[in-house]
Design an enzyme around this catalytic site. Structure first.
Site, PDB file in Angstrom:
ATOM      1  CG  ASN A  14      35.713  40.064  34.976  1.00 41.26           C
ATOM      2  OD1 ASN A  14      35.209  40.754  35.605  1.00 41.26           O
ATOM      3  ND2 ASN A  14      34.975  39.769  34.106  1.00 41.26           N
ATOM      4  CD1 TRP A  15      39.727  41.755  39.694  1.00 36.07           C
ATOM      5  CD2 TRP A  15      39.227  43.160  41.437  1.00 36.07           C
ATOM      6  NE1 TRP A  15      41.103  42.372  40.464  1.00 36.07           N
ATOM      7  CE2 TRP A  15      40.171  43.077  40.804  1.00 36.07           C
ATOM      8  CE3 TRP A  15      38.951  44.100  42.103  1.00 36.07           C
ATOM      9  CZ2 TRP A  15      41.691  44.223  41.161  1.00 36.07           C
ATOM     10  CZ3 TRP A  15      39.870  45.619  42.572  1.00 36.07           C
ATOM     11  CH2 TRP A  15      41.537  45.448  42.259  1.00 36.07           C
ATOM     12  CE  LYS A  16      33.956  36.587  36.361  1.00 37.55           C
ATOM     13  NZ  LYS A  16      33.437  35.570  35.239  1.00 37.55           N
ATOM     14  CG  HIS A 109      31.812  38.664  30.985  1.00 37.77           C
ATOM     15  ND1 HIS A 109      31.288  38.132  31.697  1.00 37.77           N
ATOM     16  CD2 HIS A 109      33.044  38.481  30.935  1.00 37.77           C
ATOM     17  CE1 HIS A 109      31.854  36.966  32.091  1.00 37.77           C
ATOM     18  NE2 HIS A 109      33.040  37.452  32.452  1.00 37.77           N
ATOM     19  CD  GLU A 111      30.084  36.350  34.855  1.00 38.87           C
ATOM     20  OE1 GLU A 111      30.540  37.372  35.121  1.00 38.87           O
ATOM     21  OE2 GLU A 111      30.794  35.079  34.654  1.00 38.87           O
ATOM     22  CD  GLU A 182      35.923  35.628  29.415  1.00 37.70           C
ATOM     23  OE1 GLU A 182      36.698  35.449  30.206  1.00 37.70           O
ATOM     24  OE2 GLU A 182      34.883  36.438  29.701  1.00 37.70           O
ATOM     25  N   GLY A 188      34.153  29.802  35.026  1.00 36.53           N
ATOM     26  CA  GLY A 188      34.364  29.455  36.732  1.00 36.53           C
ATOM     27  C   GLY A 188      33.165  28.134  36.528  1.00 36.53           C
ATOM     28  CB  SER A 233      38.563  27.241  33.604  1.00 38.74           C
ATOM     29  OG  SER A 233      37.063  27.672  34.849  1.00 38.74           O
ATOM     30  N   GLY A 254      38.936  35.305  36.359  1.00 31.95           N
ATOM     31  CA  GLY A 254      37.790  35.676  36.961  1.00 31.95           C
ATOM     32  C   GLY A 254      38.187  34.963  37.927  1.00 31.95           C
ATOM     33  N   GLY A 255      37.620  34.266  38.916  1.00 34.23           N
ATOM     34  CA  GLY A 255      38.618  33.778  39.739  1.00 34.23           C
ATOM     35  C   GLY A 255      39.732  33.783  40.128  1.00 34.23           C
TER      36      GLY A 255
END
Ligand code: 13P
Length: 271
Positions: A14-16, A109, A111, A182, A188, A233, A254-255
């Protein structure tokens, strides 16, 4: 006892709100090249990958992945609207996602839930719209830290799951869904759920899915067909332990998905 189903691990990035057209295409290219190199070596990838780029590069990334044959690649949007079209400035529809050559979408998600205040009802409507359009939804669920501390984790994720799939009335529709657990406190933050903590929730979600299948005229065992990804993470050094758990069928990253080497490291950890 039911026979365990062999669920192919899915490693999803997930590149956000990261990457431009250029850097996103370069990232996807580097990852595909890495996967092809693994395939050309001794080990055939035993996993599938997915990319969720920003909507602006969805079509190009989907185009790049079409025809890639070293492993299955799913490309999807990070969100979409439940309506087909209309006065919804800034939104994209299922048809637009499909027209980019994409076949999946992340929905609910954390967010979207907690930064953009999406409600369970909105997320449920989006899941139904995605399934109706033959787009694979990845329904994300997860508790906040205060909810975990108050022992409400199972209650929260059960409710999010139930509301998310409410519009799917047939067992066959439910089979098309991917679930992602999640925990909000692990996103994150560098703080990962321990494999045992994650497994406890994944096992619980699978039981809930069994009930959901029965409610829709299916069999409880159908729950074994559903992939439940863990996100929060995930890194190359914790992926294999997490993915070694019975009910963890992949990762939503993510990251670490923004760096080809670390994404490939997670893929290799899933074997
Ligand atoms: P991180 O891997 O950066 O914690 O993000 C997880 C996530 O939100 C994936 O959807």
């Amino acid at each position: 006892m039911t026979e365990p189903v062999n669920r192919t691990p899915l490693i999803a990035g997930n590149w956000k709100m990261n990457t431009t057209l250029e850097s996103g295409v370069a990232l996807a290219k580097n990852i595909l090249e890495g996967v092809a190199a693994i395939d050309a070596g001794f080990s055939t990838p035993g996993w599938e990958i997915a990319f969720y780029p920003p909507a602006t590069s969805l079509a190009l990334v989907a185009d790049l992945c079409a025809g890639f044959d070293a492993c299955d690649v799913l490309v999807g949007a990070q969100n979409m609207h439940a309506e087909d079209s209309g006065a919804f400035t800034g939104e994209i529809s299922a048809e637009m996602v499909l027209s980019c050559g994409a076949g999946s979408v992340l929905l609910g998600h954390s967010e979207r839930r907690h930064v953009f205040n999406e409600t369970d009802a909105e997320i449920g409507a989006k899941v139904k719209a995605a399934v109706d359009a033959a787009i694979t939804p990845v329904l994300c669920v997860g508790e906040k830290l205060e909810e975990r501390d108050a022992d409400k984790t199972m209650e929260v994720v059960a409710h999010q799951l139930e509301a998310g799939i409410e519009g799917l009335t047939e067992a066959e529709q439910l089979k098309t869904v991917i679930v992602a657990y999640e925990p909000v406190w692990a996103i994150g933050t560098g703080r990962t759920a321990s494999p045992a903590q994650a497994q406890e929730v994944h096992g619980f979600l699978r039981k809930e899915l069994g009930k959901a299948f029965e409610k829709r005229g299916g069999k409880a065992e159908d729950r074994e067909t559903i992939r439940i990804l863990y996100g929060g993470s995930v890194k190359p050094d914790n992926a294999s332990e997490l993915l070694g758990e019975t009910d963890i069928d992949g990762a939503l990253v993510g990251g670490a998905s923004l760096d080809a080497q670390s994404f490939l490291g997670i893929c290799e950890g899933s074997n």
